[in-house]
Write a protein that holds these residues in place. Structure first.
Motif, PDB file in Angstrom:
ATOM      1  N   VAL A 173       0.844  -1.192   0.076  1.00 36.02           N
ATOM      2  CA  VAL A 173       0.051   0.035  -0.185  1.00 36.02           C
ATOM      3  C   VAL A 173       0.757   1.371  -0.115  1.00 36.02           C
ATOM      4  CG1 VAL A 173      -1.680   1.278   1.510  1.00 36.02           C
ATOM      5  CG2 VAL A 173      -2.023  -1.004   0.942  1.00 36.02           C
ATOM      6  N   THR A 174       1.996   1.303   0.524  1.00 38.52           N
ATOM      7  CA  THR A 174       2.894   2.265   0.464  1.00 38.52           C
ATOM      8  C   THR A 174       3.115   3.032  -0.849  1.00 38.52           C
ATOM      9  OG1 THR A 174       4.316   0.991   2.060  1.00 38.52           O
ATOM     10  CG2 THR A 174       5.194   3.065   1.113  1.00 38.52           C
ATOM     11  N   ILE A 175       3.193   2.243  -1.865  1.00 42.87           N
ATOM     12  CA  ILE A 175       3.150   2.577  -3.342  1.00 42.87           C
ATOM     13  C   ILE A 175       2.039   3.520  -3.839  1.00 42.87           C
ATOM     14  CG2 ILE A 175       4.706   0.598  -3.910  1.00 42.87           C
ATOM     15  CD1 ILE A 175       2.510  -0.435  -5.608  1.00 42.87           C
ATOM     16  N   ALA A 176       0.953   3.305  -2.958  1.00 46.74           N
ATOM     17  CA  ALA A 176      -0.235   4.050  -3.333  1.00 46.74           C
ATOM     18  C   ALA A 176      -0.145   5.477  -3.147  1.00 46.74           C
ATOM     19  CB  ALA A 176      -1.588   3.544  -2.639  1.00 46.74           C
ATOM     20  N   GLY A 190       3.460   5.955   2.797  1.00 42.76           N
ATOM     21  CA  GLY A 190       4.130   5.976   1.514  1.00 42.76           C
ATOM     22  C   GLY A 190       4.506   7.423   1.081  1.00 42.76           C
ATOM     23  N   GLN A 191       3.611   8.431   1.258  1.00 42.84           N
ATOM     24  CA  GLN A 191       4.065   9.851   1.027  1.00 42.84           C
ATOM     25  C   GLN A 191       5.080  10.329   1.582  1.00 42.84           C
ATOM     26  OE1 GLN A 191       0.930  12.625   2.824  1.00 42.84           O
ATOM     27  NE2 GLN A 191       0.168  10.827   3.910  1.00 42.84           N
ATOM     28  N   ALA A 244       9.925   5.323   6.568  1.00 35.70           N
ATOM     29  CA  ALA A 244      10.107   3.652   6.346  1.00 35.70           C
ATOM     30  C   ALA A 244      10.112   2.862   7.714  1.00 35.70           C
ATOM     31  CB  ALA A 244      11.614   3.666   5.952  1.00 35.70           C
ATOM     32  N   ILE A 245      10.590   3.794   8.920  1.00 35.01           N
ATOM     33  CA  ILE A 245      10.487   3.312  10.306  1.00 35.01           C
ATOM     34  C   ILE A 245       8.827   2.915  10.842  1.00 35.01           C
ATOM     35  CG2 ILE A 245      10.646   3.801  12.666  1.00 35.01           C
ATOM     36  CD1 ILE A 245      13.440   5.161  11.797  1.00 35.01           C
ATOM     37  N   LEU A 263       4.529  -0.513  11.903  1.00 33.35           N
ATOM     38  CA  LEU A 263       3.160  -0.905  11.840  1.00 33.35           C
ATOM     39  C   LEU A 263       3.062  -2.429  11.313  1.00 33.35           C
ATOM     40  CD1 LEU A 263       0.034  -0.214  11.556  1.00 33.35           C
ATOM     41  CD2 LEU A 263       0.764   0.733   9.277  1.00 33.35           C
ATOM     42  N   ALA A 264       4.029  -2.652  10.446  1.00 29.96           N
ATOM     43  CA  ALA A 264       3.914  -4.159   9.831  1.00 29.96           C
ATOM     44  C   ALA A 264       4.579  -5.210  11.083  1.00 29.96           C
ATOM     45  CB  ALA A 264       4.928  -4.338   8.736  1.00 29.96           C
ATOM     46  N   LEU A 265       5.378  -4.933  11.827  1.00 27.42           N
ATOM     47  CA  LEU A 265       5.730  -5.731  12.942  1.00 27.42           C
ATOM     48  C   LEU A 265       4.552  -5.781  14.166  1.00 27.42           C
ATOM     49  CD1 LEU A 265       9.472  -4.541  13.801  1.00 27.42           C
ATOM     50  CD2 LEU A 265       8.547  -6.960  12.908  1.00 27.42           C
ATOM     51  N   VAL A 266       3.891  -4.739  14.418  1.00 26.60           N
ATOM     52  CA  VAL A 266       2.960  -4.812  15.139  1.00 26.60           C
ATOM     53  C   VAL A 266       1.502  -5.604  14.653  1.00 26.60           C
ATOM     54  CG1 VAL A 266       0.802  -3.547  16.102  1.00 26.60           C
ATOM     55  CG2 VAL A 266       3.297  -2.479  16.074  1.00 26.60           C
ATOM     56  N   ILE A 267       1.296  -5.454  13.604  1.00 26.63           N
ATOM     57  CA  ILE A 267       0.229  -6.341  12.983  1.00 26.63           C
ATOM     58  C   ILE A 267       0.832  -7.783  12.721  1.00 26.63           C
ATOM     59  CG2 ILE A 267      -1.168  -6.779  10.674  1.00 26.63           C
ATOM     60  CD1 ILE A 267      -1.935  -4.149  12.248  1.00 26.63           C
TER      61      ILE A 267
END
Length: 252
Positions: free
Chosen positions: A162-165, A174-175, A193-194, A199-203
């Motif tokens: 979704v970052t590339i959105a 990603g903005q 990036a952090i 967020l990915a680690l929490v999920i």
């Protein structure tokens, strides 16, 4: 270290202008992820359950999953944006993310059912259970951990992608990364990036906990009892070995 310190300072400063605030960007990131995974799940999970229950169409599902994995998400996003028009950029993004999520969800759904010991299903049939009862009372509960694993993988893949959105102006975390590159604001770039990584680690941690909780209690109890039984056997074997070593030699 200075760049990381500057990035952390930017994150905790509370002033992300002219960009969206961090809570809003996280909300957009999660919203696109949730919508894409739900839509992909509505398509892939019933299909995967059908394949796992009946054993039909597995080769086709593997081929479709492989083809979907081979499609570059960024290229598909740009292509759909051009085809649907700039007024339908959110729809183009969601379609791209749905295509990305389907392979993991499909694999998790049918492998969860295929991994079940056939003797358990045969025992259910011998007890007079119907096919629907076997499916909902045996196959779905036992296959749920692998399904949650597929949802976990799909969610993390979509969340990162979704970052590339932001490249087509849809916001999200990603903005910060995309806008910071031409501005040479490396503190914002690293900070974005952090945020994505945290967020990915929490999920991922939440899904790991959920994947543990959905394991049926009987299986958890058997898994926890098995090492105890194995340890007892080992202790008995060690006691026998020690006794044999210390016993006096037999007289002829």
């Amino acid at each position: 270290m200075n760049l990381i310190g500057d990035a952390l300072g930017w994150i905790f400063s509370g002033d992300q202008s002219p960009f969206d605030s961090i809570p809003l960007a996280i909300g957009v990131q999660l919203l696109y992820t949730l919508v894409a995974v739900v839509i992909a799940g509505a398509v892939a999970i019933p299909l995967g359950w059908f394949i796992g229950h009946t054993g039909k169409g597995r080769e086709t599902a593997v081929a479709i999953s492989g083809a979907a994995r081979a499609i570059p998400s960024f290229g598909l996003l740009i292509l759909l944006t051009l085809l649907l028009g700039v007024l339908h950029k959110p729809e183009a993004a969601v379609i791209s993310f749905v295509v990305l999520a389907i392979p993991s969800l499909l694999a998790g759904a049918y492998t969860g059912l295929e991994a079940i010991d056939r003797r358990v299903i045969d025992a259910g049939r011998s007890m007079g259970m119907t096919e629907m009862q076997i499916f909902w009372r045996i196959e779905v509960p036992l296959g749920l951990p692998l399904l949650v694993g597929g949802i976990r993988a799909a969610t993390l893949q979509v969340l990162a992608t979704v970052t590339i959105a932001a490249y087509i102006g849809l916001g999200g975390l990603g903005q910060y990364i995309i806008a910071a590159i031409p501005l040479r604001r490396f503190d914002i770039l690293i900070g974005g990036a952090i945020l994505v990584a945290v967020l990915a680690l929490v999920i991922d941690g939440l899904f790991a906990l959920l994947q543990h909780l959905v394991v049926p209690r009987g299986i958890r109890a058997a898994a926890s009892a098995q090492p105890q039984r194995r340890s007892a056997r080992q202790r008995r074997a060690e006691a026998i070995a020690v006794g044999a070593a210390t016993a006096p030699p037999a007289t002829p």
